[in-house]
Design an enzyme around this catalytic site. Structure first.
Site, PDB file in Angstrom:
ATOM      1  N   GLY A  46      50.406  22.043  17.081  1.00 11.70           N
ATOM      2  CA  GLY A  46      51.451  22.869  16.680  1.00 11.70           C
ATOM      3  C   GLY A  46      51.782  22.873  15.077  1.00 11.70           C
ATOM      4  O   GLY A  46      51.170  21.667  14.520  1.00 11.70           O
ATOM      5  N   GLN A  51      56.491  22.054   7.609  1.00 10.77           N
ATOM      6  CA  GLN A  51      55.440  21.384   7.182  1.00 10.77           C
ATOM      7  C   GLN A  51      54.556  21.738   6.000  1.00 10.77           C
ATOM      8  O   GLN A  51      53.728  20.872   5.665  1.00 10.77           O
ATOM      9  CB  GLN A  51      54.837  20.932   8.520  1.00 10.77           C
ATOM     10  CG  GLN A  51      55.302  20.310   9.622  1.00 10.77           C
ATOM     11  CD  GLN A  51      54.748  20.115  10.690  1.00 10.77           C
ATOM     12  OE1 GLN A  51      54.505  20.780  11.778  1.00 10.77           O
ATOM     13  NE2 GLN A  51      54.109  19.010  10.923  1.00 10.77           N
ATOM     14  N   CYS A  88      52.763  14.066  15.401  1.00  4.51           N
ATOM     15  CA  CYS A  88      52.942  15.036  14.350  1.00  4.51           C
ATOM     16  C   CYS A  88      51.955  14.950  13.154  1.00  4.51           C
ATOM     17  O   CYS A  88      51.605  13.838  12.732  1.00  4.51           O
ATOM     18  CB  CYS A  88      54.347  14.739  13.891  1.00  4.51           C
ATOM     19  SG  CYS A  88      54.815  16.092  12.654  1.00  4.51           S
ATOM     20  N   LEU A  89      51.444  16.007  12.706  1.00  3.91           N
ATOM     21  CA  LEU A  89      50.577  15.990  11.760  1.00  3.91           C
ATOM     22  C   LEU A  89      51.373  15.620  10.389  1.00  3.91           C
ATOM     23  O   LEU A  89      50.746  15.152   9.282  1.00  3.91           O
ATOM     24  CB  LEU A  89      50.150  17.648  11.392  1.00  3.91           C
ATOM     25  CG  LEU A  89      49.196  17.977  12.547  1.00  3.91           C
ATOM     26  CD1 LEU A  89      48.621  19.351  12.118  1.00  3.91           C
ATOM     27  CD2 LEU A  89      48.093  17.327  12.652  1.00  3.91           C
ATOM     28  N   HIS A 130      59.312  20.325  19.995  1.00  2.00           N
ATOM     29  CA  HIS A 130      58.877  19.622  18.669  1.00  2.00           C
ATOM     30  C   HIS A 130      59.001  20.477  17.579  1.00  2.00           C
ATOM     31  O   HIS A 130      59.650  20.012  16.367  1.00  2.00           O
ATOM     32  CB  HIS A 130      57.482  19.206  18.922  1.00  2.00           C
ATOM     33  CG  HIS A 130      57.017  17.999  17.911  1.00  2.00           C
ATOM     34  ND1 HIS A 130      56.756  16.773  17.665  1.00  2.00           N
ATOM     35  CD2 HIS A 130      56.663  18.524  16.544  1.00  2.00           C
ATOM     36  CE1 HIS A 130      56.082  16.313  16.713  1.00  2.00           C
ATOM     37  NE2 HIS A 130      56.006  17.490  15.879  1.00  2.00           N
ATOM     38  N   GLU A 131      58.297  21.613  17.506  1.00  2.00           N
ATOM     39  CA  GLU A 131      58.271  22.381  16.593  1.00  2.00           C
ATOM     40  C   GLU A 131      59.419  23.008  16.108  1.00  2.00           C
ATOM     41  O   GLU A 131      60.019  23.185  15.033  1.00  2.00           O
ATOM     42  CB  GLU A 131      57.255  23.704  16.770  1.00  2.00           C
ATOM     43  CG  GLU A 131      55.801  23.120  17.191  1.00  2.00           C
ATOM     44  CD  GLU A 131      55.233  22.122  16.064  1.00  2.00           C
ATOM     45  OE1 GLU A 131      55.778  21.960  14.850  1.00  2.00           O
ATOM     46  OE2 GLU A 131      54.440  21.301  16.367  1.00  2.00           O
ATOM     47  N   HIS A 134      61.410  20.762  13.952  1.00  2.00           N
ATOM     48  CA  HIS A 134      61.022  20.878  12.333  1.00  2.00           C
ATOM     49  C   HIS A 134      61.896  21.895  11.754  1.00  2.00           C
ATOM     50  O   HIS A 134      62.138  21.673  10.535  1.00  2.00           O
ATOM     51  CB  HIS A 134      59.569  21.218  12.369  1.00  2.00           C
ATOM     52  CG  HIS A 134      58.648  20.134  12.393  1.00  2.00           C
ATOM     53  ND1 HIS A 134      58.887  19.013  11.685  1.00  2.00           N
ATOM     54  CD2 HIS A 134      57.555  19.706  13.313  1.00  2.00           C
ATOM     55  CE1 HIS A 134      57.772  18.338  12.054  1.00  2.00           C
ATOM     56  NE2 HIS A 134      57.188  18.676  12.842  1.00  2.00           N
TER      57      HIS A 134
HETATM   58 ZN    ZN Z   1      55.534  17.784  13.989  1.00  2.00          ZN
END
Ligand code: ZN
Length: 146
Positions: A46, A51, A88-89, A130-131, A134
């Protein structure tokens, strides 16, 4: 399509509240297409617009071979709980246990502005939460179970 740079933890942008999308235009389509390319090239599940430095309420989720684009998502229902490793990226290789609802229902718009509602369980629910976090400047590392 183009790859975008993923912002890493420590950058203030990740802590800001993203603004709602009001224009469903070419800019939004380009953003979504670039987000998919960027996410897949980084092996993510995701990605949220902040991000890649865009403070708009746009996220993508790729779980169980389902590709979801959520614009202006709102979680309208949560049920149960589930504790699993999460990464997480924007954080790197760190994976930590985080408690999430087992099941969520989210209301969102697609890239053309059409509203829809979807319910997900387990990893799909986790990824959606999670997304969406953000978009509110929240990272999973804020929620790690000790
Ligand atoms: Zn993330």
């Amino acid at each position: 399509m183009a790859l975008r740079r993923i912002i890493k933890v420590g950058d203030d942008t990740l802590r800001k509240i993203s603004k709602p999308v009001v224009k469903f235009d070419k800019g939004l389509e380009d953003l979504l297409d670039d987000m998919w390319e960027t996410m897949f090239s980084n092996d993510g599940m995701g990605l949220a617009a902040p991000q890649v430095g865009v403070l708009r309420r746009v996220v993508i989720v790729h779980v169980n071979n389902m590709r979801l684009e959520l614009v202006n998502p709102t979680i309208v229902y949560e049920e149960g709980e589930d504790i699993e490793n999460e990464g997480c990226l924007s954080v790197g290789s760190d994976h930590k246990k985080v408690k999430r609802p087992y099941k969520v229902t989210v209301k969102a718009q697609d890239r053309f502005g059409y509203e829809f509602t979807i319910t997900g369980e387990k990893y799909l629910a986790r990824c959606i939460c999670h997304e969406v976090d953000h978009l509110n400047g929240i990272l999973f590392i804020d929620k790690v179970e000790e």
